[in-house]
Write a protein that holds these residues in place. Sequence first.
Motif, PDB file in Angstrom:
ATOM      1  N   PRO A   1       0.817  -1.229   0.000  1.00 25.09           N
ATOM      2  CA  PRO A   1       0.000   0.000   0.000  1.00 25.09           C
ATOM      3  C   PRO A   1       0.844   1.270   0.000  1.00 25.09           C
ATOM      4  CG  PRO A   1      -0.844  -1.578   1.577  1.00 25.09           C
ATOM      5  CD  PRO A   1       0.473  -2.127   1.094  1.00 25.09           C
ATOM      6  N   LEU A   2       1.937   1.256   0.745  1.00 24.58           N
ATOM      7  CA  LEU A   2       2.785   2.441   0.771  1.00 24.58           C
ATOM      8  C   LEU A   2       3.372   2.716  -0.603  1.00 24.58           C
ATOM      9  CD1 LEU A   2       4.748   2.134   4.128  1.00 24.58           C
ATOM     10  CD2 LEU A   2       3.027   3.833   3.494  1.00 24.58           C
ATOM     11  N   GLU A   3       3.835   1.669  -1.244  1.00 24.75           N
ATOM     12  CA  GLU A   3       4.451   1.866  -2.544  1.00 24.75           C
ATOM     13  C   GLU A   3       3.416   2.256  -3.587  1.00 24.75           C
ATOM     14  OE1 GLU A   3       8.050  -1.233  -1.581  1.00 24.75           O
ATOM     15  OE2 GLU A   3       6.386  -1.853  -2.839  1.00 24.75           O
ATOM     16  N   ALA A   4       2.224   1.698  -3.450  1.00 25.86           N
ATOM     17  CA  ALA A   4       1.175   2.092  -4.379  1.00 25.86           C
ATOM     18  C   ALA A   4       0.825   3.568  -4.207  1.00 25.86           C
ATOM     19  CB  ALA A   4      -0.061   1.219  -4.152  1.00 25.86           C
ATOM     20  N   ALA A   5       0.735   3.981  -2.953  1.00 28.68           N
ATOM     21  CA  ALA A   5       0.441   5.392  -2.693  1.00 28.68           C
ATOM     22  C   ALA A   5       1.552   6.279  -3.236  1.00 28.68           C
ATOM     23  CB  ALA A   5       0.258   5.616  -1.201  1.00 28.68           C
ATOM     24  N   ALA A   6       2.784   5.826  -3.063  1.00 25.80           N
ATOM     25  CA  ALA A   6       3.906   6.610  -3.575  1.00 25.80           C
ATOM     26  C   ALA A   6       3.852   6.700  -5.093  1.00 25.80           C
ATOM     27  CB  ALA A   6       5.223   5.973  -3.117  1.00 25.80           C
ATOM     28  N   ALA A   7       3.470   5.589  -5.730  1.00 31.95           N
ATOM     29  CA  ALA A   7       3.398   5.603  -7.191  1.00 31.95           C
ATOM     30  C   ALA A   7       2.310   6.558  -7.663  1.00 31.95           C
ATOM     31  CB  ALA A   7       3.128   4.186  -7.700  1.00 31.95           C
ATOM     32  N   VAL A   8       1.160   6.527  -6.974  1.00 33.69           N
ATOM     33  CA  VAL A   8       0.072   7.429  -7.356  1.00 33.69           C
ATOM     34  C   VAL A   8       0.491   8.877  -7.159  1.00 33.69           C
ATOM     35  CG1 VAL A   8      -2.247   8.176  -6.734  1.00 33.69           C
ATOM     36  CG2 VAL A   8      -1.737   5.743  -6.926  1.00 33.69           C
ATOM     37  N   LEU A   9       1.151   9.128  -6.032  1.00 34.16           N
ATOM     38  CA  LEU A   9       1.602  10.491  -5.764  1.00 34.16           C
ATOM     39  C   LEU A   9       2.597  10.954  -6.816  1.00 34.16           C
ATOM     40  CD1 LEU A   9       1.500  12.882  -3.854  1.00 34.16           C
ATOM     41  CD2 LEU A   9       3.339  11.848  -2.540  1.00 34.16           C
ATOM     42  N   LEU A  10       3.488  10.068  -7.164  1.00 29.29           N
ATOM     43  CA  LEU A  10       4.482  10.419  -8.181  1.00 29.29           C
ATOM     44  C   LEU A  10       3.801  10.703  -9.512  1.00 29.29           C
ATOM     45  CD1 LEU A  10       7.465  10.696  -8.876  1.00 29.29           C
ATOM     46  CD2 LEU A  10       7.486   8.268  -9.457  1.00 29.29           C
ATOM     47  N   PHE A  11       2.815   9.873  -9.840  1.00 28.60           N
ATOM     48  CA  PHE A  11       2.093  10.075 -11.088  1.00 28.60           C
ATOM     49  C   PHE A  11       1.398  11.433 -11.086  1.00 28.60           C
ATOM     50  CE2 PHE A  11      -1.681   9.826 -13.707  1.00 28.60           C
ATOM     51  CZ  PHE A  11      -1.188   9.307 -14.891  1.00 28.60           C
ATOM     52  N   LEU A  12       0.766  11.746  -9.951  1.00 29.94           N
ATOM     53  CA  LEU A  12       0.067  13.021  -9.876  1.00 29.94           C
ATOM     54  C   LEU A  12       1.035  14.187  -9.969  1.00 29.94           C
ATOM     55  CD1 LEU A  12      -2.578  12.265  -7.121  1.00 29.94           C
ATOM     56  CD2 LEU A  12      -2.943  12.538  -9.566  1.00 29.94           C
ATOM     57  N   LEU A  13       2.189  14.020  -9.330  1.00 33.45           N
ATOM     58  CA  LEU A  13       3.156  15.107  -9.383  1.00 33.45           C
ATOM     59  C   LEU A  13       3.646  15.335 -10.805  1.00 33.45           C
ATOM     60  CD1 LEU A  13       5.272  14.446  -6.167  1.00 33.45           C
ATOM     61  CD2 LEU A  13       3.786  16.400  -6.634  1.00 33.45           C
ATOM     62  N   VAL A  14       3.844  14.240 -11.519  1.00 35.18           N
ATOM     63  CA  VAL A  14       4.398  14.374 -12.857  1.00 35.18           C
ATOM     64  C   VAL A  14       3.341  14.822 -13.842  1.00 35.18           C
ATOM     65  CG1 VAL A  14       5.438  13.113 -14.761  1.00 35.18           C
ATOM     66  CG2 VAL A  14       6.224  12.727 -12.423  1.00 35.18           C
ATOM     67  N   TYR A  15       2.166  14.212 -13.767  1.00 37.02           N
ATOM     68  CA  TYR A  15       1.169  14.452 -14.797  1.00 37.02           C
ATOM     69  C   TYR A  15      -0.041  15.228 -14.316  1.00 37.02           C
ATOM     70  CZ  TYR A  15       3.736  10.988 -17.432  1.00 37.02           C
ATOM     71  OH  TYR A  15       4.709  10.322 -18.090  1.00 37.02           O
ATOM     72  N   GLY A  16      -0.340  15.122 -13.050  1.00 40.16           N
ATOM     73  CA  GLY A  16      -1.624  15.620 -12.606  1.00 40.16           C
ATOM     74  C   GLY A  16      -1.649  17.050 -12.149  1.00 40.16           C
ATOM     75  N   LEU A  17      -0.594  17.489 -11.464  1.00 44.67           N
ATOM     76  CA  LEU A  17      -0.666  18.775 -10.816  1.00 44.67           C
ATOM     77  C   LEU A  17      -0.788  19.960 -11.769  1.00 44.67           C
ATOM     78  CD1 LEU A  17       1.621  18.722  -7.682  1.00 44.67           C
ATOM     79  CD2 LEU A  17      -0.859  18.907  -7.848  1.00 44.67           C
ATOM     80  N   PRO A  18       0.005  19.997 -12.829  1.00 45.51           N
ATOM     81  CA  PRO A  18      -0.102  21.191 -13.671  1.00 45.51           C
ATOM     82  C   PRO A  18      -1.498  21.414 -14.199  1.00 45.51           C
ATOM     83  CG  PRO A  18       1.867  19.983 -14.202  1.00 45.51           C
ATOM     84  CD  PRO A  18       1.080  19.121 -13.260  1.00 45.51           C
TER      85      PRO A  18
END
Lengths: 346, 196
Positions: A94-111
């Motif tokens: 779960p931690l790694e999945a959350a980290a992956a989602v967060l990373l995805f959002l940071l790269v693609y989602g936030l802008p």
Amino acid sequence: MTCDQVQQRLSDFLDGSLADAEGAAVLSHVGQCPRCAAEADGLRETIALLKSLLPLEAPPELLERISDAVGPSRAGTKPSLWRTLFLPAHVKIPLEAAAAVLLFLLVYGLPAGTPRMKAPSPAAPPAATLEASPPASVEIPGGAEPGWETGIADAADGGETEAAETTRADAAADLLEAGAAAPPQPASRAPAHLPPATLASTDGRPVAPAPRAWEPRGAFPQEEAAPGRLFAAPPSGLLRPSLHGREVVLEVPPDVREGVEERIALAALRVGGSPAGEPSREGGRDDPETAFRTVRVLIPAAATEAFLAEIRTIGIVPADESPDVTDLPAAPAADIVAYTVRIRVR
Amino acid sequence: VGITGSVARPADPLVKAFLAGEPGAFEEIVREHQDRVFTFCARMLSDREEALDAAQEVFLSAYRHLKGFRGEASLSTWLLRIAANNCLNRIRQRTVREGREVAVLDLDDADGPPFQPIGRDDERPDRIAEIRETGRVIESALSHIPPEFRWILLLSDIEGFSNEEVAAMAGIPVGTVKSRLHRSRAALRKMLEPVA
């Protein structure tokens, strides 16, 4: 006490577990009976021999077998990288999945998902309408065709998801609102629809309602082939542009200080660039009139001179503080330059 | 359950570490107790390979059940209890497999156990300590003590448990432990006597 009775009690006697009276009786008998005394000595010697036995040494394969059976991580053998990363699974996955989602959002989602304040202008027209009427006030250097926003429709036609289309349409609407509302002449005052450029009023809000420089690349599929259009960063965060490129100091008199940020942003738009983020305050001084504020913009390399000419209409650009040779790896592509415009009130 | 009614907690730091999930804790438990457990199994079973299998099963059983270990006894006592049960089961299975009845030791039997390892006067019990392979001789003699008696002898005279502790581990009265212990010692003494 007979010899049989004594010999039945010899072990307890030797262990000292007989009652006092019984022990005294056995001791008295053994002292007088050579046969029972020999039996007592023999038992004592046997017990001593047993106690003298040394433990055997467990074979090494015992630990190996156990480690193999229970798993190295629990048995203590150095865990493998796989086990280090993924065990215990109920915690790490779960931690790694959350980290992956967060990373995805940071790269693609936030802008694309970062809330932006729309200018309080009339509602943006539909994209189809905008496509037919690009903002006349925005000059597209490099002879870019007026259909720069048609890329949005192209992308939408290319099988993109509805959500992506909506996001891109919103971004285009924001951009076109800014462009359409921009005054055609170099403005000495901020456009009416833009938020005031005071420090107190612009915190947390964009100065110019233009899309971020790293809007989804798919929204502008022809941007690299068409210099002068609004450009977007590559999708990967690793390739996201550094915002430290060339630095320009812009000195403005206090009476025209208000709205300078917006004017810089509009200057960038006019030459085909875009603001990069919100203006930020620097210098650490409390006096809003003397503190530095910076506006970061991304400018096509072919339009840098035009951009500098634009901002010189706003204030003075001291030549000695604006080195033209700053060649930092700053922009998302070689033909894009990141400018940091420092506003100095003087 | 302690006097206050609360569940006893394991005081062994290695057990605590294992229950806390610290890597390496169980390996340390094995390292600390493997010689003792293996020795007990070897003396009970008189077979190195079977003792190795038994010791492995003891630790795997401990691994599965350590969460239920309440620390009322020491970890070594707990492990030896598991080892004793494991070895007794193996001996029973072995006996059934070989079609023999479980040995019931008649220590007063005139014939006695068939083991007569000592044939010279200088190998009398009072001088065995001087013999180079004393340990091997005793081990061999032990193997001829029936298992139901042998494990009490091992736990009491080698491992140093009290009669009460052995009784608790075996689930038999203390008096029975004393009786079996005395008969085992006497039988072993007989075996170590010189052959006439």
